[in-house]
Every structure is written in structure tokens, then in C-alpha cells.
Design a protein around this motif. Sequence first.
Motif, mmCIF file in Angstrom:
data_model
loop_
_atom_site.group_PDB
_atom_site.id
_atom_site.type_symbol
_atom_site.label_atom_id
_atom_site.label_comp_id
_atom_site.label_asym_id
_atom_site.label_seq_id
_atom_site.Cartn_x
_atom_site.Cartn_y
_atom_site.Cartn_z
ATOM 1 N N UNK A 37 -7.163 0.280 12.083
ATOM 2 C CA UNK A 37 -7.895 1.456 11.634
ATOM 3 C C UNK A 37 -7.279 2.765 12.117
ATOM 4 N N UNK A 38 -6.659 2.780 13.300
ATOM 5 C CA UNK A 38 -6.115 4.037 13.817
ATOM 6 C C UNK A 38 -4.969 4.557 12.942
ATOM 7 N N UNK A 39 -4.147 3.635 12.431
ATOM 8 C CA UNK A 39 -3.059 4.018 11.522
ATOM 9 C C UNK A 39 -3.622 4.320 10.125
ATOM 10 N N UNK A 40 -4.575 3.507 9.681
ATOM 11 C CA UNK A 40 -5.195 3.720 8.362
ATOM 12 C C UNK A 40 -5.792 5.124 8.287
ATOM 13 N N UNK A 41 -6.448 5.563 9.366
ATOM 14 C CA UNK A 41 -7.049 6.899 9.374
ATOM 15 C C UNK A 41 -6.003 7.990 9.132
ATOM 16 N N UNK A 42 -4.860 7.873 9.804
ATOM 17 C CA UNK A 42 -3.798 8.867 9.652
ATOM 18 C C UNK A 42 -3.224 8.856 8.239
ATOM 19 N N UNK A 43 -2.879 7.668 7.768
ATOM 20 C CA UNK A 43 -2.257 7.545 6.440
ATOM 21 C C UNK A 43 -3.234 7.991 5.351
ATOM 22 N N UNK A 44 -4.471 7.538 5.447
ATOM 23 C CA UNK A 44 -5.451 7.864 4.410
ATOM 24 C C UNK A 44 -5.691 9.374 4.316
ATOM 25 N N UNK A 45 -5.811 10.027 5.468
ATOM 26 C CA UNK A 45 -6.042 11.475 5.470
ATOM 27 C C UNK A 45 -4.851 12.217 4.858
ATOM 28 N N UNK A 46 -3.645 11.798 5.234
ATOM 29 C CA UNK A 46 -2.450 12.453 4.694
ATOM 30 C C UNK A 46 -2.271 12.152 3.203
ATOM 31 N N UNK A 47 -2.651 10.946 2.789
ATOM 32 C CA UNK A 47 -2.564 10.595 1.363
ATOM 33 C C UNK A 47 -3.500 11.468 0.540
ATOM 34 N N UNK A 51 -11.430 -2.902 9.923
ATOM 35 C CA UNK A 51 -12.835 -3.036 10.292
ATOM 36 C C UNK A 51 -13.109 -2.431 11.664
ATOM 37 N N UNK A 52 -13.690 -1.251 11.680
ATOM 38 C CA UNK A 52 -14.013 -0.573 12.932
ATOM 39 C C UNK A 52 -15.017 0.531 12.655
ATOM 40 N N UNK A 53 -15.926 0.793 13.593
ATOM 41 C CA UNK A 53 -16.827 1.937 13.431
ATOM 42 C C UNK A 53 -16.063 3.261 13.459
ATOM 43 N N UNK A 54 -14.813 3.228 13.937
ATOM 44 C CA UNK A 54 -14.004 4.442 13.980
ATOM 45 C C UNK A 54 -13.112 4.613 12.751
ATOM 46 N N UNK A 55 -13.253 3.745 11.746
ATOM 47 C CA UNK A 55 -12.539 3.955 10.489
ATOM 48 C C UNK A 55 -13.027 5.258 9.859
ATOM 49 N N UNK A 56 -12.085 6.103 9.423
ATOM 50 C CA UNK A 56 -12.440 7.370 8.777
ATOM 51 C C UNK A 56 -12.897 7.073 7.340
ATOM 52 N N UNK A 57 -14.207 6.980 7.163
ATOM 53 C CA UNK A 57 -14.761 6.582 5.861
ATOM 54 C C UNK A 57 -14.510 7.625 4.788
ATOM 55 N N UNK A 58 -14.402 8.893 5.187
ATOM 56 C CA UNK A 58 -14.141 9.947 4.197
ATOM 57 C C UNK A 58 -12.706 9.853 3.686
ATOM 58 N N UNK A 59 -11.755 9.696 4.604
ATOM 59 C CA UNK A 59 -10.343 9.627 4.215
ATOM 60 C C UNK A 59 -10.046 8.361 3.418
ATOM 61 N N UNK A 60 -10.663 7.236 3.816
ATOM 62 C CA UNK A 60 -10.373 5.946 3.173
ATOM 63 C C UNK A 60 -11.339 5.618 2.042
ATOM 64 N N UNK A 61 -12.133 6.602 1.612
ATOM 65 C CA UNK A 61 -13.118 6.381 0.554
ATOM 66 C C UNK A 61 -12.463 5.791 -0.702
ATOM 67 N N UNK A 62 -13.080 4.739 -1.223
ATOM 68 C CA UNK A 62 -12.551 4.073 -2.406
ATOM 69 C C UNK A 62 -11.632 2.905 -2.088
ATOM 70 N N UNK A 63 -11.300 2.745 -0.801
ATOM 71 C CA UNK A 63 -10.406 1.656 -0.403
ATOM 72 C C UNK A 63 -11.123 0.325 -0.267
ATOM 73 N N UNK A 64 -10.357 -0.749 -0.310
ATOM 74 C CA UNK A 64 -10.884 -2.107 -0.184
ATOM 75 C C UNK A 64 -10.137 -2.839 0.939
ATOM 76 N N UNK A 65 -10.831 -3.743 1.633
ATOM 77 C CA UNK A 65 -10.138 -4.578 2.608
ATOM 78 C C UNK A 65 -10.814 -5.943 2.734
#
Length: 369
Positions: A226-236, A252-266
Motif C-alpha cells: 500500500x505504501x508504494x500504491x499510494x505514491x503511484x496512484x496519486x502521481x497517476x 489491503x491496509x487502513x492506510x491505503x489512499x482510497x482517494x488516489x486509488x479510487x476505481x482500482x481493484x485488488x
Amino acid sequence: MLASCQPAAAPAAPAADTGPIKVAVLAPLSGPVPTFGVSTRDGALMAIEEWNAKGGVLGRKIEAVVEDSQCTPDPAVNAANKVIDQDKVHYIIGEVCSKASIPISEIAEAKGVVQISPTSTNPDVTLKADGSTKKYIFRACFIDPFQGLVMAKFAQGKGYKTAFIMFDQGNDYVRGLAEAFEKSWTEAGGTVVGKETYTSQDTDFSAILAKVAESKAEVLFLPDYYNIVNLVAAQAKEKGVTSVMMGGDGWDSPDLDAKASDGGFFSNHYSPEDTRAKVVDFVKAYSTKYGATPDALAALAYDATYLLLTAIEKAGSDDPAKVAEALAAIELEVVSGKVSFDKSHNPIKAAAVLQVKDGKVSFVESVAP
């Protein structure tokens, strides 16, 4: 590997039938993914408390020995040696990350200590270099090839035909999932329009994301934590990348950036929205105890602990060799589904696909093996 540079020690001798049965919980309580460690620790400790409330196992209390293994090889090795050699444990719950579980498994196998990882999905956790199965090593989660297959099938089921894959070449978990997705994707007729690697220290992904945008890929497969996903998703989002992001259980983490990764699936191992009684009871008990909805890390640590303690009970002994045999033959309904083990000590069970949408994570569908 560690096993090749040190002689195999004699298997741990069974303890006398007095005193507590010690179970080590090795999890990343610090380092890059501490939420994984907290969830894992809490899920395992809750399971141990429930067993102790019923009298323990074999008439003996269970004592948890918790160590911070940091999701990193060297601290994980130090933690494993400490709990085995100093604390004299015969059983390990952990680690979370494959790159930490693999070296731990080499030590546990050599010393005859049963290890069950809740969440390490790389096949090499339970397999020796020659492809044979490590006698003492198990996992409570499905493996990377299955996650890759699930997400490839899911994406193609939604009509997508092109994918761009980006991954950390130095992370066993991330690389394994990327390879599995690519194999399943291409075998089913999908096209990989780009593939790029990065390191865990990278924070600027603009060069790669420019290539993603240029490729017009329908899917951006990012199987990292999630820590990398947050960075990539926000920059994307900033760069206007329109590819649908997809990944694995590392999201899967409570610290996943739900706004940046909105629309994503895992892909994941369970959903707290599951209506099975065992899931409902677990979610209620965990939420009451810890004040939070349990993620898959908590559920799998809870499951791993129940699988291990049930195997000790079925073996009727605190002998790790007998417990390993009982664990290999077990069939048990746990939070993440009905579990039995294949010849490689991987559980046979279904996976869940979840979506990040409108600030929350929701269950989409279940995919069976």
C-alpha cells in the motif's frame, strides 16, 4: 540461501508436557509496512486468547512470543534465531512479507520448527530449491500464481485487452505476482503493452507513468504494498493516467489512499462483508476488542493460529514433527474459507476481488481455484 551455508540442525526435541506451549509471532511492527504487522499481531493474539479461555491446547496454556521482524530479511533472521534458540519455541506464526518469510523458513526447516505464514504468497516460502516441499513450512494464504490468475481473469472478464505492468524487481512478492499476472494474462490472449521496474526506495514514478499514459493501457497492474500504491496512484491521478489500476493483497491496509486509488481493484483473502457466520463472529469480536474492522492480515493471522493450534491438538503432542504431519492433513473451516493443504503446503480455497470506490473498499466477487 541460509540452508546452504549452515549445517542442518537436529529437529527441535519435544518439550516436557508441563508449562506453556510457546508460539512466536514474527511480524513487521516497524519498517515500511507497520500496519501489516499490527494487524497480524492482533489477529494472532486474539486467537491465542480465545484458545486460552477454553483451557489452552493439550491442557496447557499458550504463551505468545512477539518479535518485530520488519518485513526485511536480516531483522527477520535475527528474530527467528532469537525465538528458536533463546525462547525455545517450536512454532512460528509469520512472517508477513515473502522476502522475510523465505529466510525464516530456511532456519525453521533446518531446526525442525513448524512455521505457518499468514500472508506470504511467494511459492518459494514452502518449497526447497529443488522444488520439493519443506516439511515444517506452511502458509494460510493462496500463492502468487493464483492471485495473478484471478486478476488476469477478472480484468479480461471486464473486457480489458491491454495491460501495463510495473513492479519492484527486488521484492520477491511483487516480482512473483507480476510474473504470474503476465503469464496468465498473455496465455488468455491479453497484450502487455509495457513493463517497467523500480526500486523500493523510489518516490518519483513520473517517467514510468508517462510511458503508461503513452501506451494507452486499459489496465495498470501494480502488485506492490500500500505504501508504494499510494505514491503511484496519486502521481497517476496528477498525470491524468486513465488506466484502471489493479493489484494484489498488498493493497489491503487502513492506510491505503482510497482517494488516489479510487476505481482500482485488488485480490484479497477475505472480505469483512462476507455473511458467513464465522466471518460475522470474527469481525464483531475483533472490532469490539481493537476498535477497527479487521483487514485480511488480521483474518489470516487469526486463521493461521487456529490451523496451528488445531494441528497441535490433533497431533496430541508438542512434537513439531507430529504437528507438521497433522497440519498437512488438516481440513478446517476458518474465517477465510474452508482450508485443506496441497502437496506444497499451500491452502486450497477461494480468493476475493475487492474494489476501492467512494472512499471505501467493497467486495466484488469470489473466485474459486
